[in-house]
Enzyme design. Sequence first.
Site, mmCIF file in Angstrom:
data_model
loop_
_atom_site.group_PDB
_atom_site.id
_atom_site.type_symbol
_atom_site.label_atom_id
_atom_site.label_comp_id
_atom_site.label_asym_id
_atom_site.label_seq_id
_atom_site.Cartn_x
_atom_site.Cartn_y
_atom_site.Cartn_z
ATOM 1 N N ASP A 129 66.215 56.488 20.015
ATOM 2 C CA ASP A 129 64.852 56.834 19.634
ATOM 3 C C ASP A 129 63.951 56.505 20.826
ATOM 4 O O ASP A 129 63.874 55.344 21.237
ATOM 5 C CB ASP A 129 64.454 55.984 18.412
ATOM 6 C CG ASP A 129 63.448 56.670 17.533
ATOM 7 O OD1 ASP A 129 62.524 57.285 18.082
ATOM 8 O OD2 ASP A 129 63.560 56.570 16.297
ATOM 9 N N ASP A 145 59.600 60.187 19.452
ATOM 10 C CA ASP A 145 58.520 59.724 18.579
ATOM 11 C C ASP A 145 57.216 60.455 18.916
ATOM 12 O O ASP A 145 56.881 60.624 20.095
ATOM 13 C CB ASP A 145 58.352 58.221 18.817
ATOM 14 C CG ASP A 145 57.490 57.550 17.777
ATOM 15 O OD1 ASP A 145 57.927 57.486 16.620
ATOM 16 O OD2 ASP A 145 56.390 57.083 18.118
ATOM 17 N N GLU A 189 59.733 64.735 16.993
ATOM 18 C CA GLU A 189 58.870 64.445 15.847
ATOM 19 C C GLU A 189 57.518 65.059 16.189
ATOM 20 O O GLU A 189 56.801 64.561 17.068
ATOM 21 C CB GLU A 189 58.730 62.934 15.626
ATOM 22 C CG GLU A 189 57.958 62.653 14.345
ATOM 23 C CD GLU A 189 57.354 61.253 14.254
ATOM 24 O OE1 GLU A 189 57.130 60.792 13.132
ATOM 25 O OE2 GLU A 189 57.079 60.639 15.296
ATOM 26 N N HIS A 194 62.294 56.960 7.729
ATOM 27 C CA HIS A 194 61.799 55.588 7.582
ATOM 28 C C HIS A 194 60.293 55.514 7.345
ATOM 29 O O HIS A 194 59.750 54.407 7.238
ATOM 30 C CB HIS A 194 62.184 54.790 8.829
ATOM 31 C CG HIS A 194 61.586 55.376 10.076
ATOM 32 N ND1 HIS A 194 61.983 56.595 10.585
ATOM 33 C CD2 HIS A 194 60.591 54.945 10.885
ATOM 34 C CE1 HIS A 194 61.279 56.877 11.660
ATOM 35 N NE2 HIS A 194 60.414 55.893 11.860
ATOM 36 N N ASP A 195 59.626 56.659 7.354
ATOM 37 C CA ASP A 195 58.173 56.665 7.142
ATOM 38 C C ASP A 195 57.781 57.269 5.800
ATOM 39 O O ASP A 195 56.618 57.183 5.413
ATOM 40 C CB ASP A 195 57.483 57.518 8.224
ATOM 41 C CG ASP A 195 57.646 56.947 9.611
ATOM 42 O OD1 ASP A 195 57.692 55.713 9.734
ATOM 43 O OD2 ASP A 195 57.735 57.733 10.565
HETATM 44 C C1 NOJ Z 1 56.455 57.711 14.062
HETATM 45 C C2 NOJ Z 1 57.493 56.709 13.677
HETATM 46 O O1 NOJ Z 1 58.433 57.374 12.883
HETATM 47 C C3 NOJ Z 1 56.786 55.594 12.963
HETATM 48 O O2 NOJ Z 1 57.667 54.715 12.328
HETATM 49 C C4 NOJ Z 1 55.913 54.896 13.961
HETATM 50 O O3 NOJ Z 1 55.168 53.900 13.298
HETATM 51 C C5 NOJ Z 1 54.954 55.919 14.594
HETATM 52 N N1 NOJ Z 1 55.609 57.105 15.016
HETATM 53 C C6 NOJ Z 1 54.270 55.392 15.799
HETATM 54 O O4 NOJ Z 1 55.196 55.052 16.797
#
Ligand code: NOJ
Length: 545
Positions: free
Chosen positions: A98, A207, A272, A334-335
Site C-alpha cells: 500500500d 492511497d 484509490e 478497511h474504511d
Molecule cells: C484512504 C485510506 O483507505 C484510509 O484508511 C486513510 O485514512 C486515507 N486514505 C488517508 O490516507
Amino acid sequence: MTAPCHHKITIYQIYPRSFYDSNNDGIGDLKGILQKLDYLHELGFETLWISPFFSSPQADFGYDISNYTDIAPEYGKMEDALQLIEEIHKRGMKIVFDMVMNHTSDQHAWFKESRSSRDNPKADWYLWRDPLPSLLRRGAGGEVPNNWKSMTGGSGWHYAEERDQYYWSSFLPMKPDLNYRNPEVKKAMLNIVRFWLGKGVDGFRLDIFNVIYKDAEFRDNPFAFQLAPTETNPSGFFQEAKYTLNQSESFTFAKELRAVCDEFGEKMLLGEISGDRETTRKFLGEETNDGLTHAFDFDMLTFKFTAEYFGDLIKKIEANYPDPFMPIYVFGNHDRRRSINRIGEDQQKAKLIHTLQMTVRGVPCIYYGEEIGMTNLKQSFAAALDPIPHKFKFIPPIFFDMIGLTINRDEVRTPMQWDGTRNAGFSFAEKTWLPVHENYREINVAAESEDENSLLNTICALAKIRQTEKSLQEGTLEILEGLPSGVLGYARKLGNEKIVILLNFEEKEKQFEFENAECILKLSPKDQTKNKAIYLGGFGGMILK
Ligand code: NOJ
C-alpha cells in the site's frame, strides 16, 4: 489477444493489524500473515494487498508513514517483509504493498525539516502558504490561505508557528500533503517505489491517488449544494472539489508512475480514486491502458440488493471499462461498512454478491473476513481509536446509521475470526488492539470450513472455478434478457467456451425454461436443473457450463 496477467487476478486485502498476531501483543503482524499464507492459498486468492506496515506513529494506523523503507516494530522487521515476499512468490502468489504518496506523517523527517524554517533544504517539499487577510477566514495564526476544505470536513490548512505559515493536508492534520510540483519530491517518491519493486513487490495499491496534485494557483473552490461526499461525487461540505482533486497533472503522473513500474516487468497499480467513472477511467489511460493498471469501483460499496441494480451496474461498468481496461469489483474495505451489514447480515445473500463479484468481467477484491461473513462491531465514537469519529462526535451516531455511513472505522477492523477459541484464535494476548466481535463462536474459519454449504466454502469453490475457467478470467460478458423478474443472468464467453451465471435476488423461488447445460455450482440446496427447466430457490443461484 490474451489479457495481461494483471487483469486475471483475484485480490484479497489484509489489514495487518487485525489478521493474525504471532507474538501475542494483541496486534497482528507480518509473521502472522506468513503463518496464514497456506490458508489464503487454499482459499484461492492469489494476489494479496497488505495495508501499510511501514514505520508510522499510527495516528491513522499506518496511513501516516514516517519512513517508507522501514517496517513499524509492532509489525516486524525488514527481514520479515522480505520473507513474506519470498514465501508469497514460492506459492505462485503475488504481493501488493500500500503506497501512500499524497502525504507523509507529520513525524516524517522530511516534514520535521520542512516545518522548521522557511529556508531549509526541504522548505518547499510540502504545500506552505502565508496567512491571508480576510474577515471570514479566521484560522489559528491569522487567516487561512483559501477556502479549501479537507476530505474529512473543515479547513485542511493547519498553522505552524515555526514558519508563521499554514500547511495543507487533504485528509487529517497529522498527514501533511507533499508538494509534487517540486521535482525533488517526485524523484524521492519514485525512488521509494523503485526500492520496493527492486525487492520483488508485484505492485501497489495507491492511497487517494487522485488527490496528489492541487491547483498551482490555489484558487478557491466553488460552492456546491452537497453536504457529504459520496462514492461518485467527492465534493462535499458545501464545496465542489474543483481545485483539490482530479487535476490534469495527476493523470499525467499516473503514466509516469506506470513507466517506472514497467522498468521492472508487469506490475500492478491499483488506484484509490474518488470521482465519477469517466474521471476514474482517465487515470488508466485514454485508448490504451498506459496509466494505472486498475481503479477500484466504489459506487458498488453502497449497493442495493436487487437484480435491476446489479444489471445496471454491470452495464455501466462494461461501457466505461471496455477491453483493454478491466474494472475492480469491491464491496468492502478497511474504511467502509462491511458488505454483509447492508444485507441484514444474511450469509445466503452474501453468497450472491460474491458470486457476482467472482464471475463478472472484472477483478474481484475482497476484504479480510468477508469470506466468512464478518460483521461490523458497533463501538462508541468517544472510545474510538480511529481519528475520524472524533471529528464528528457532536453529531449523534444514529444520523450516520440512517444514511448508511460507517464513520467509526474501528467497526470494520476487528480481529479476524479464525476459530471459536479465546480471541477468536487471533491472539493469546490479554487484550487485543480492538475487541473481537462477540459473534466469533459462530462466524469463524474453523466452523465454516466444516460446513459444505458455508459462505467460506462457496467463496473457495468460486475461486477454484475462476482459476480453471478462462472465460471467467478474460471472456466477454453479455447480460441475458427475458429472465423472470428478480433474476439476473449473464454469459461469459471466450472462443468456444461459455459459462452462464443465474442469480435470484428475491426470496420467491423461480422456475423457467433455459438451454441445457451442466450446473457446476449451486448457491442454495433448492437450486436444480431438469432437462431444460431451471429451479432457483429464494436467493439461490447457479453457474452453468
Ligand atoms: C484512504 C485510506 O483507505 C484510509 O484508511 C486513510 O485514512 C486515507 N486514505 C488517508 O490516507
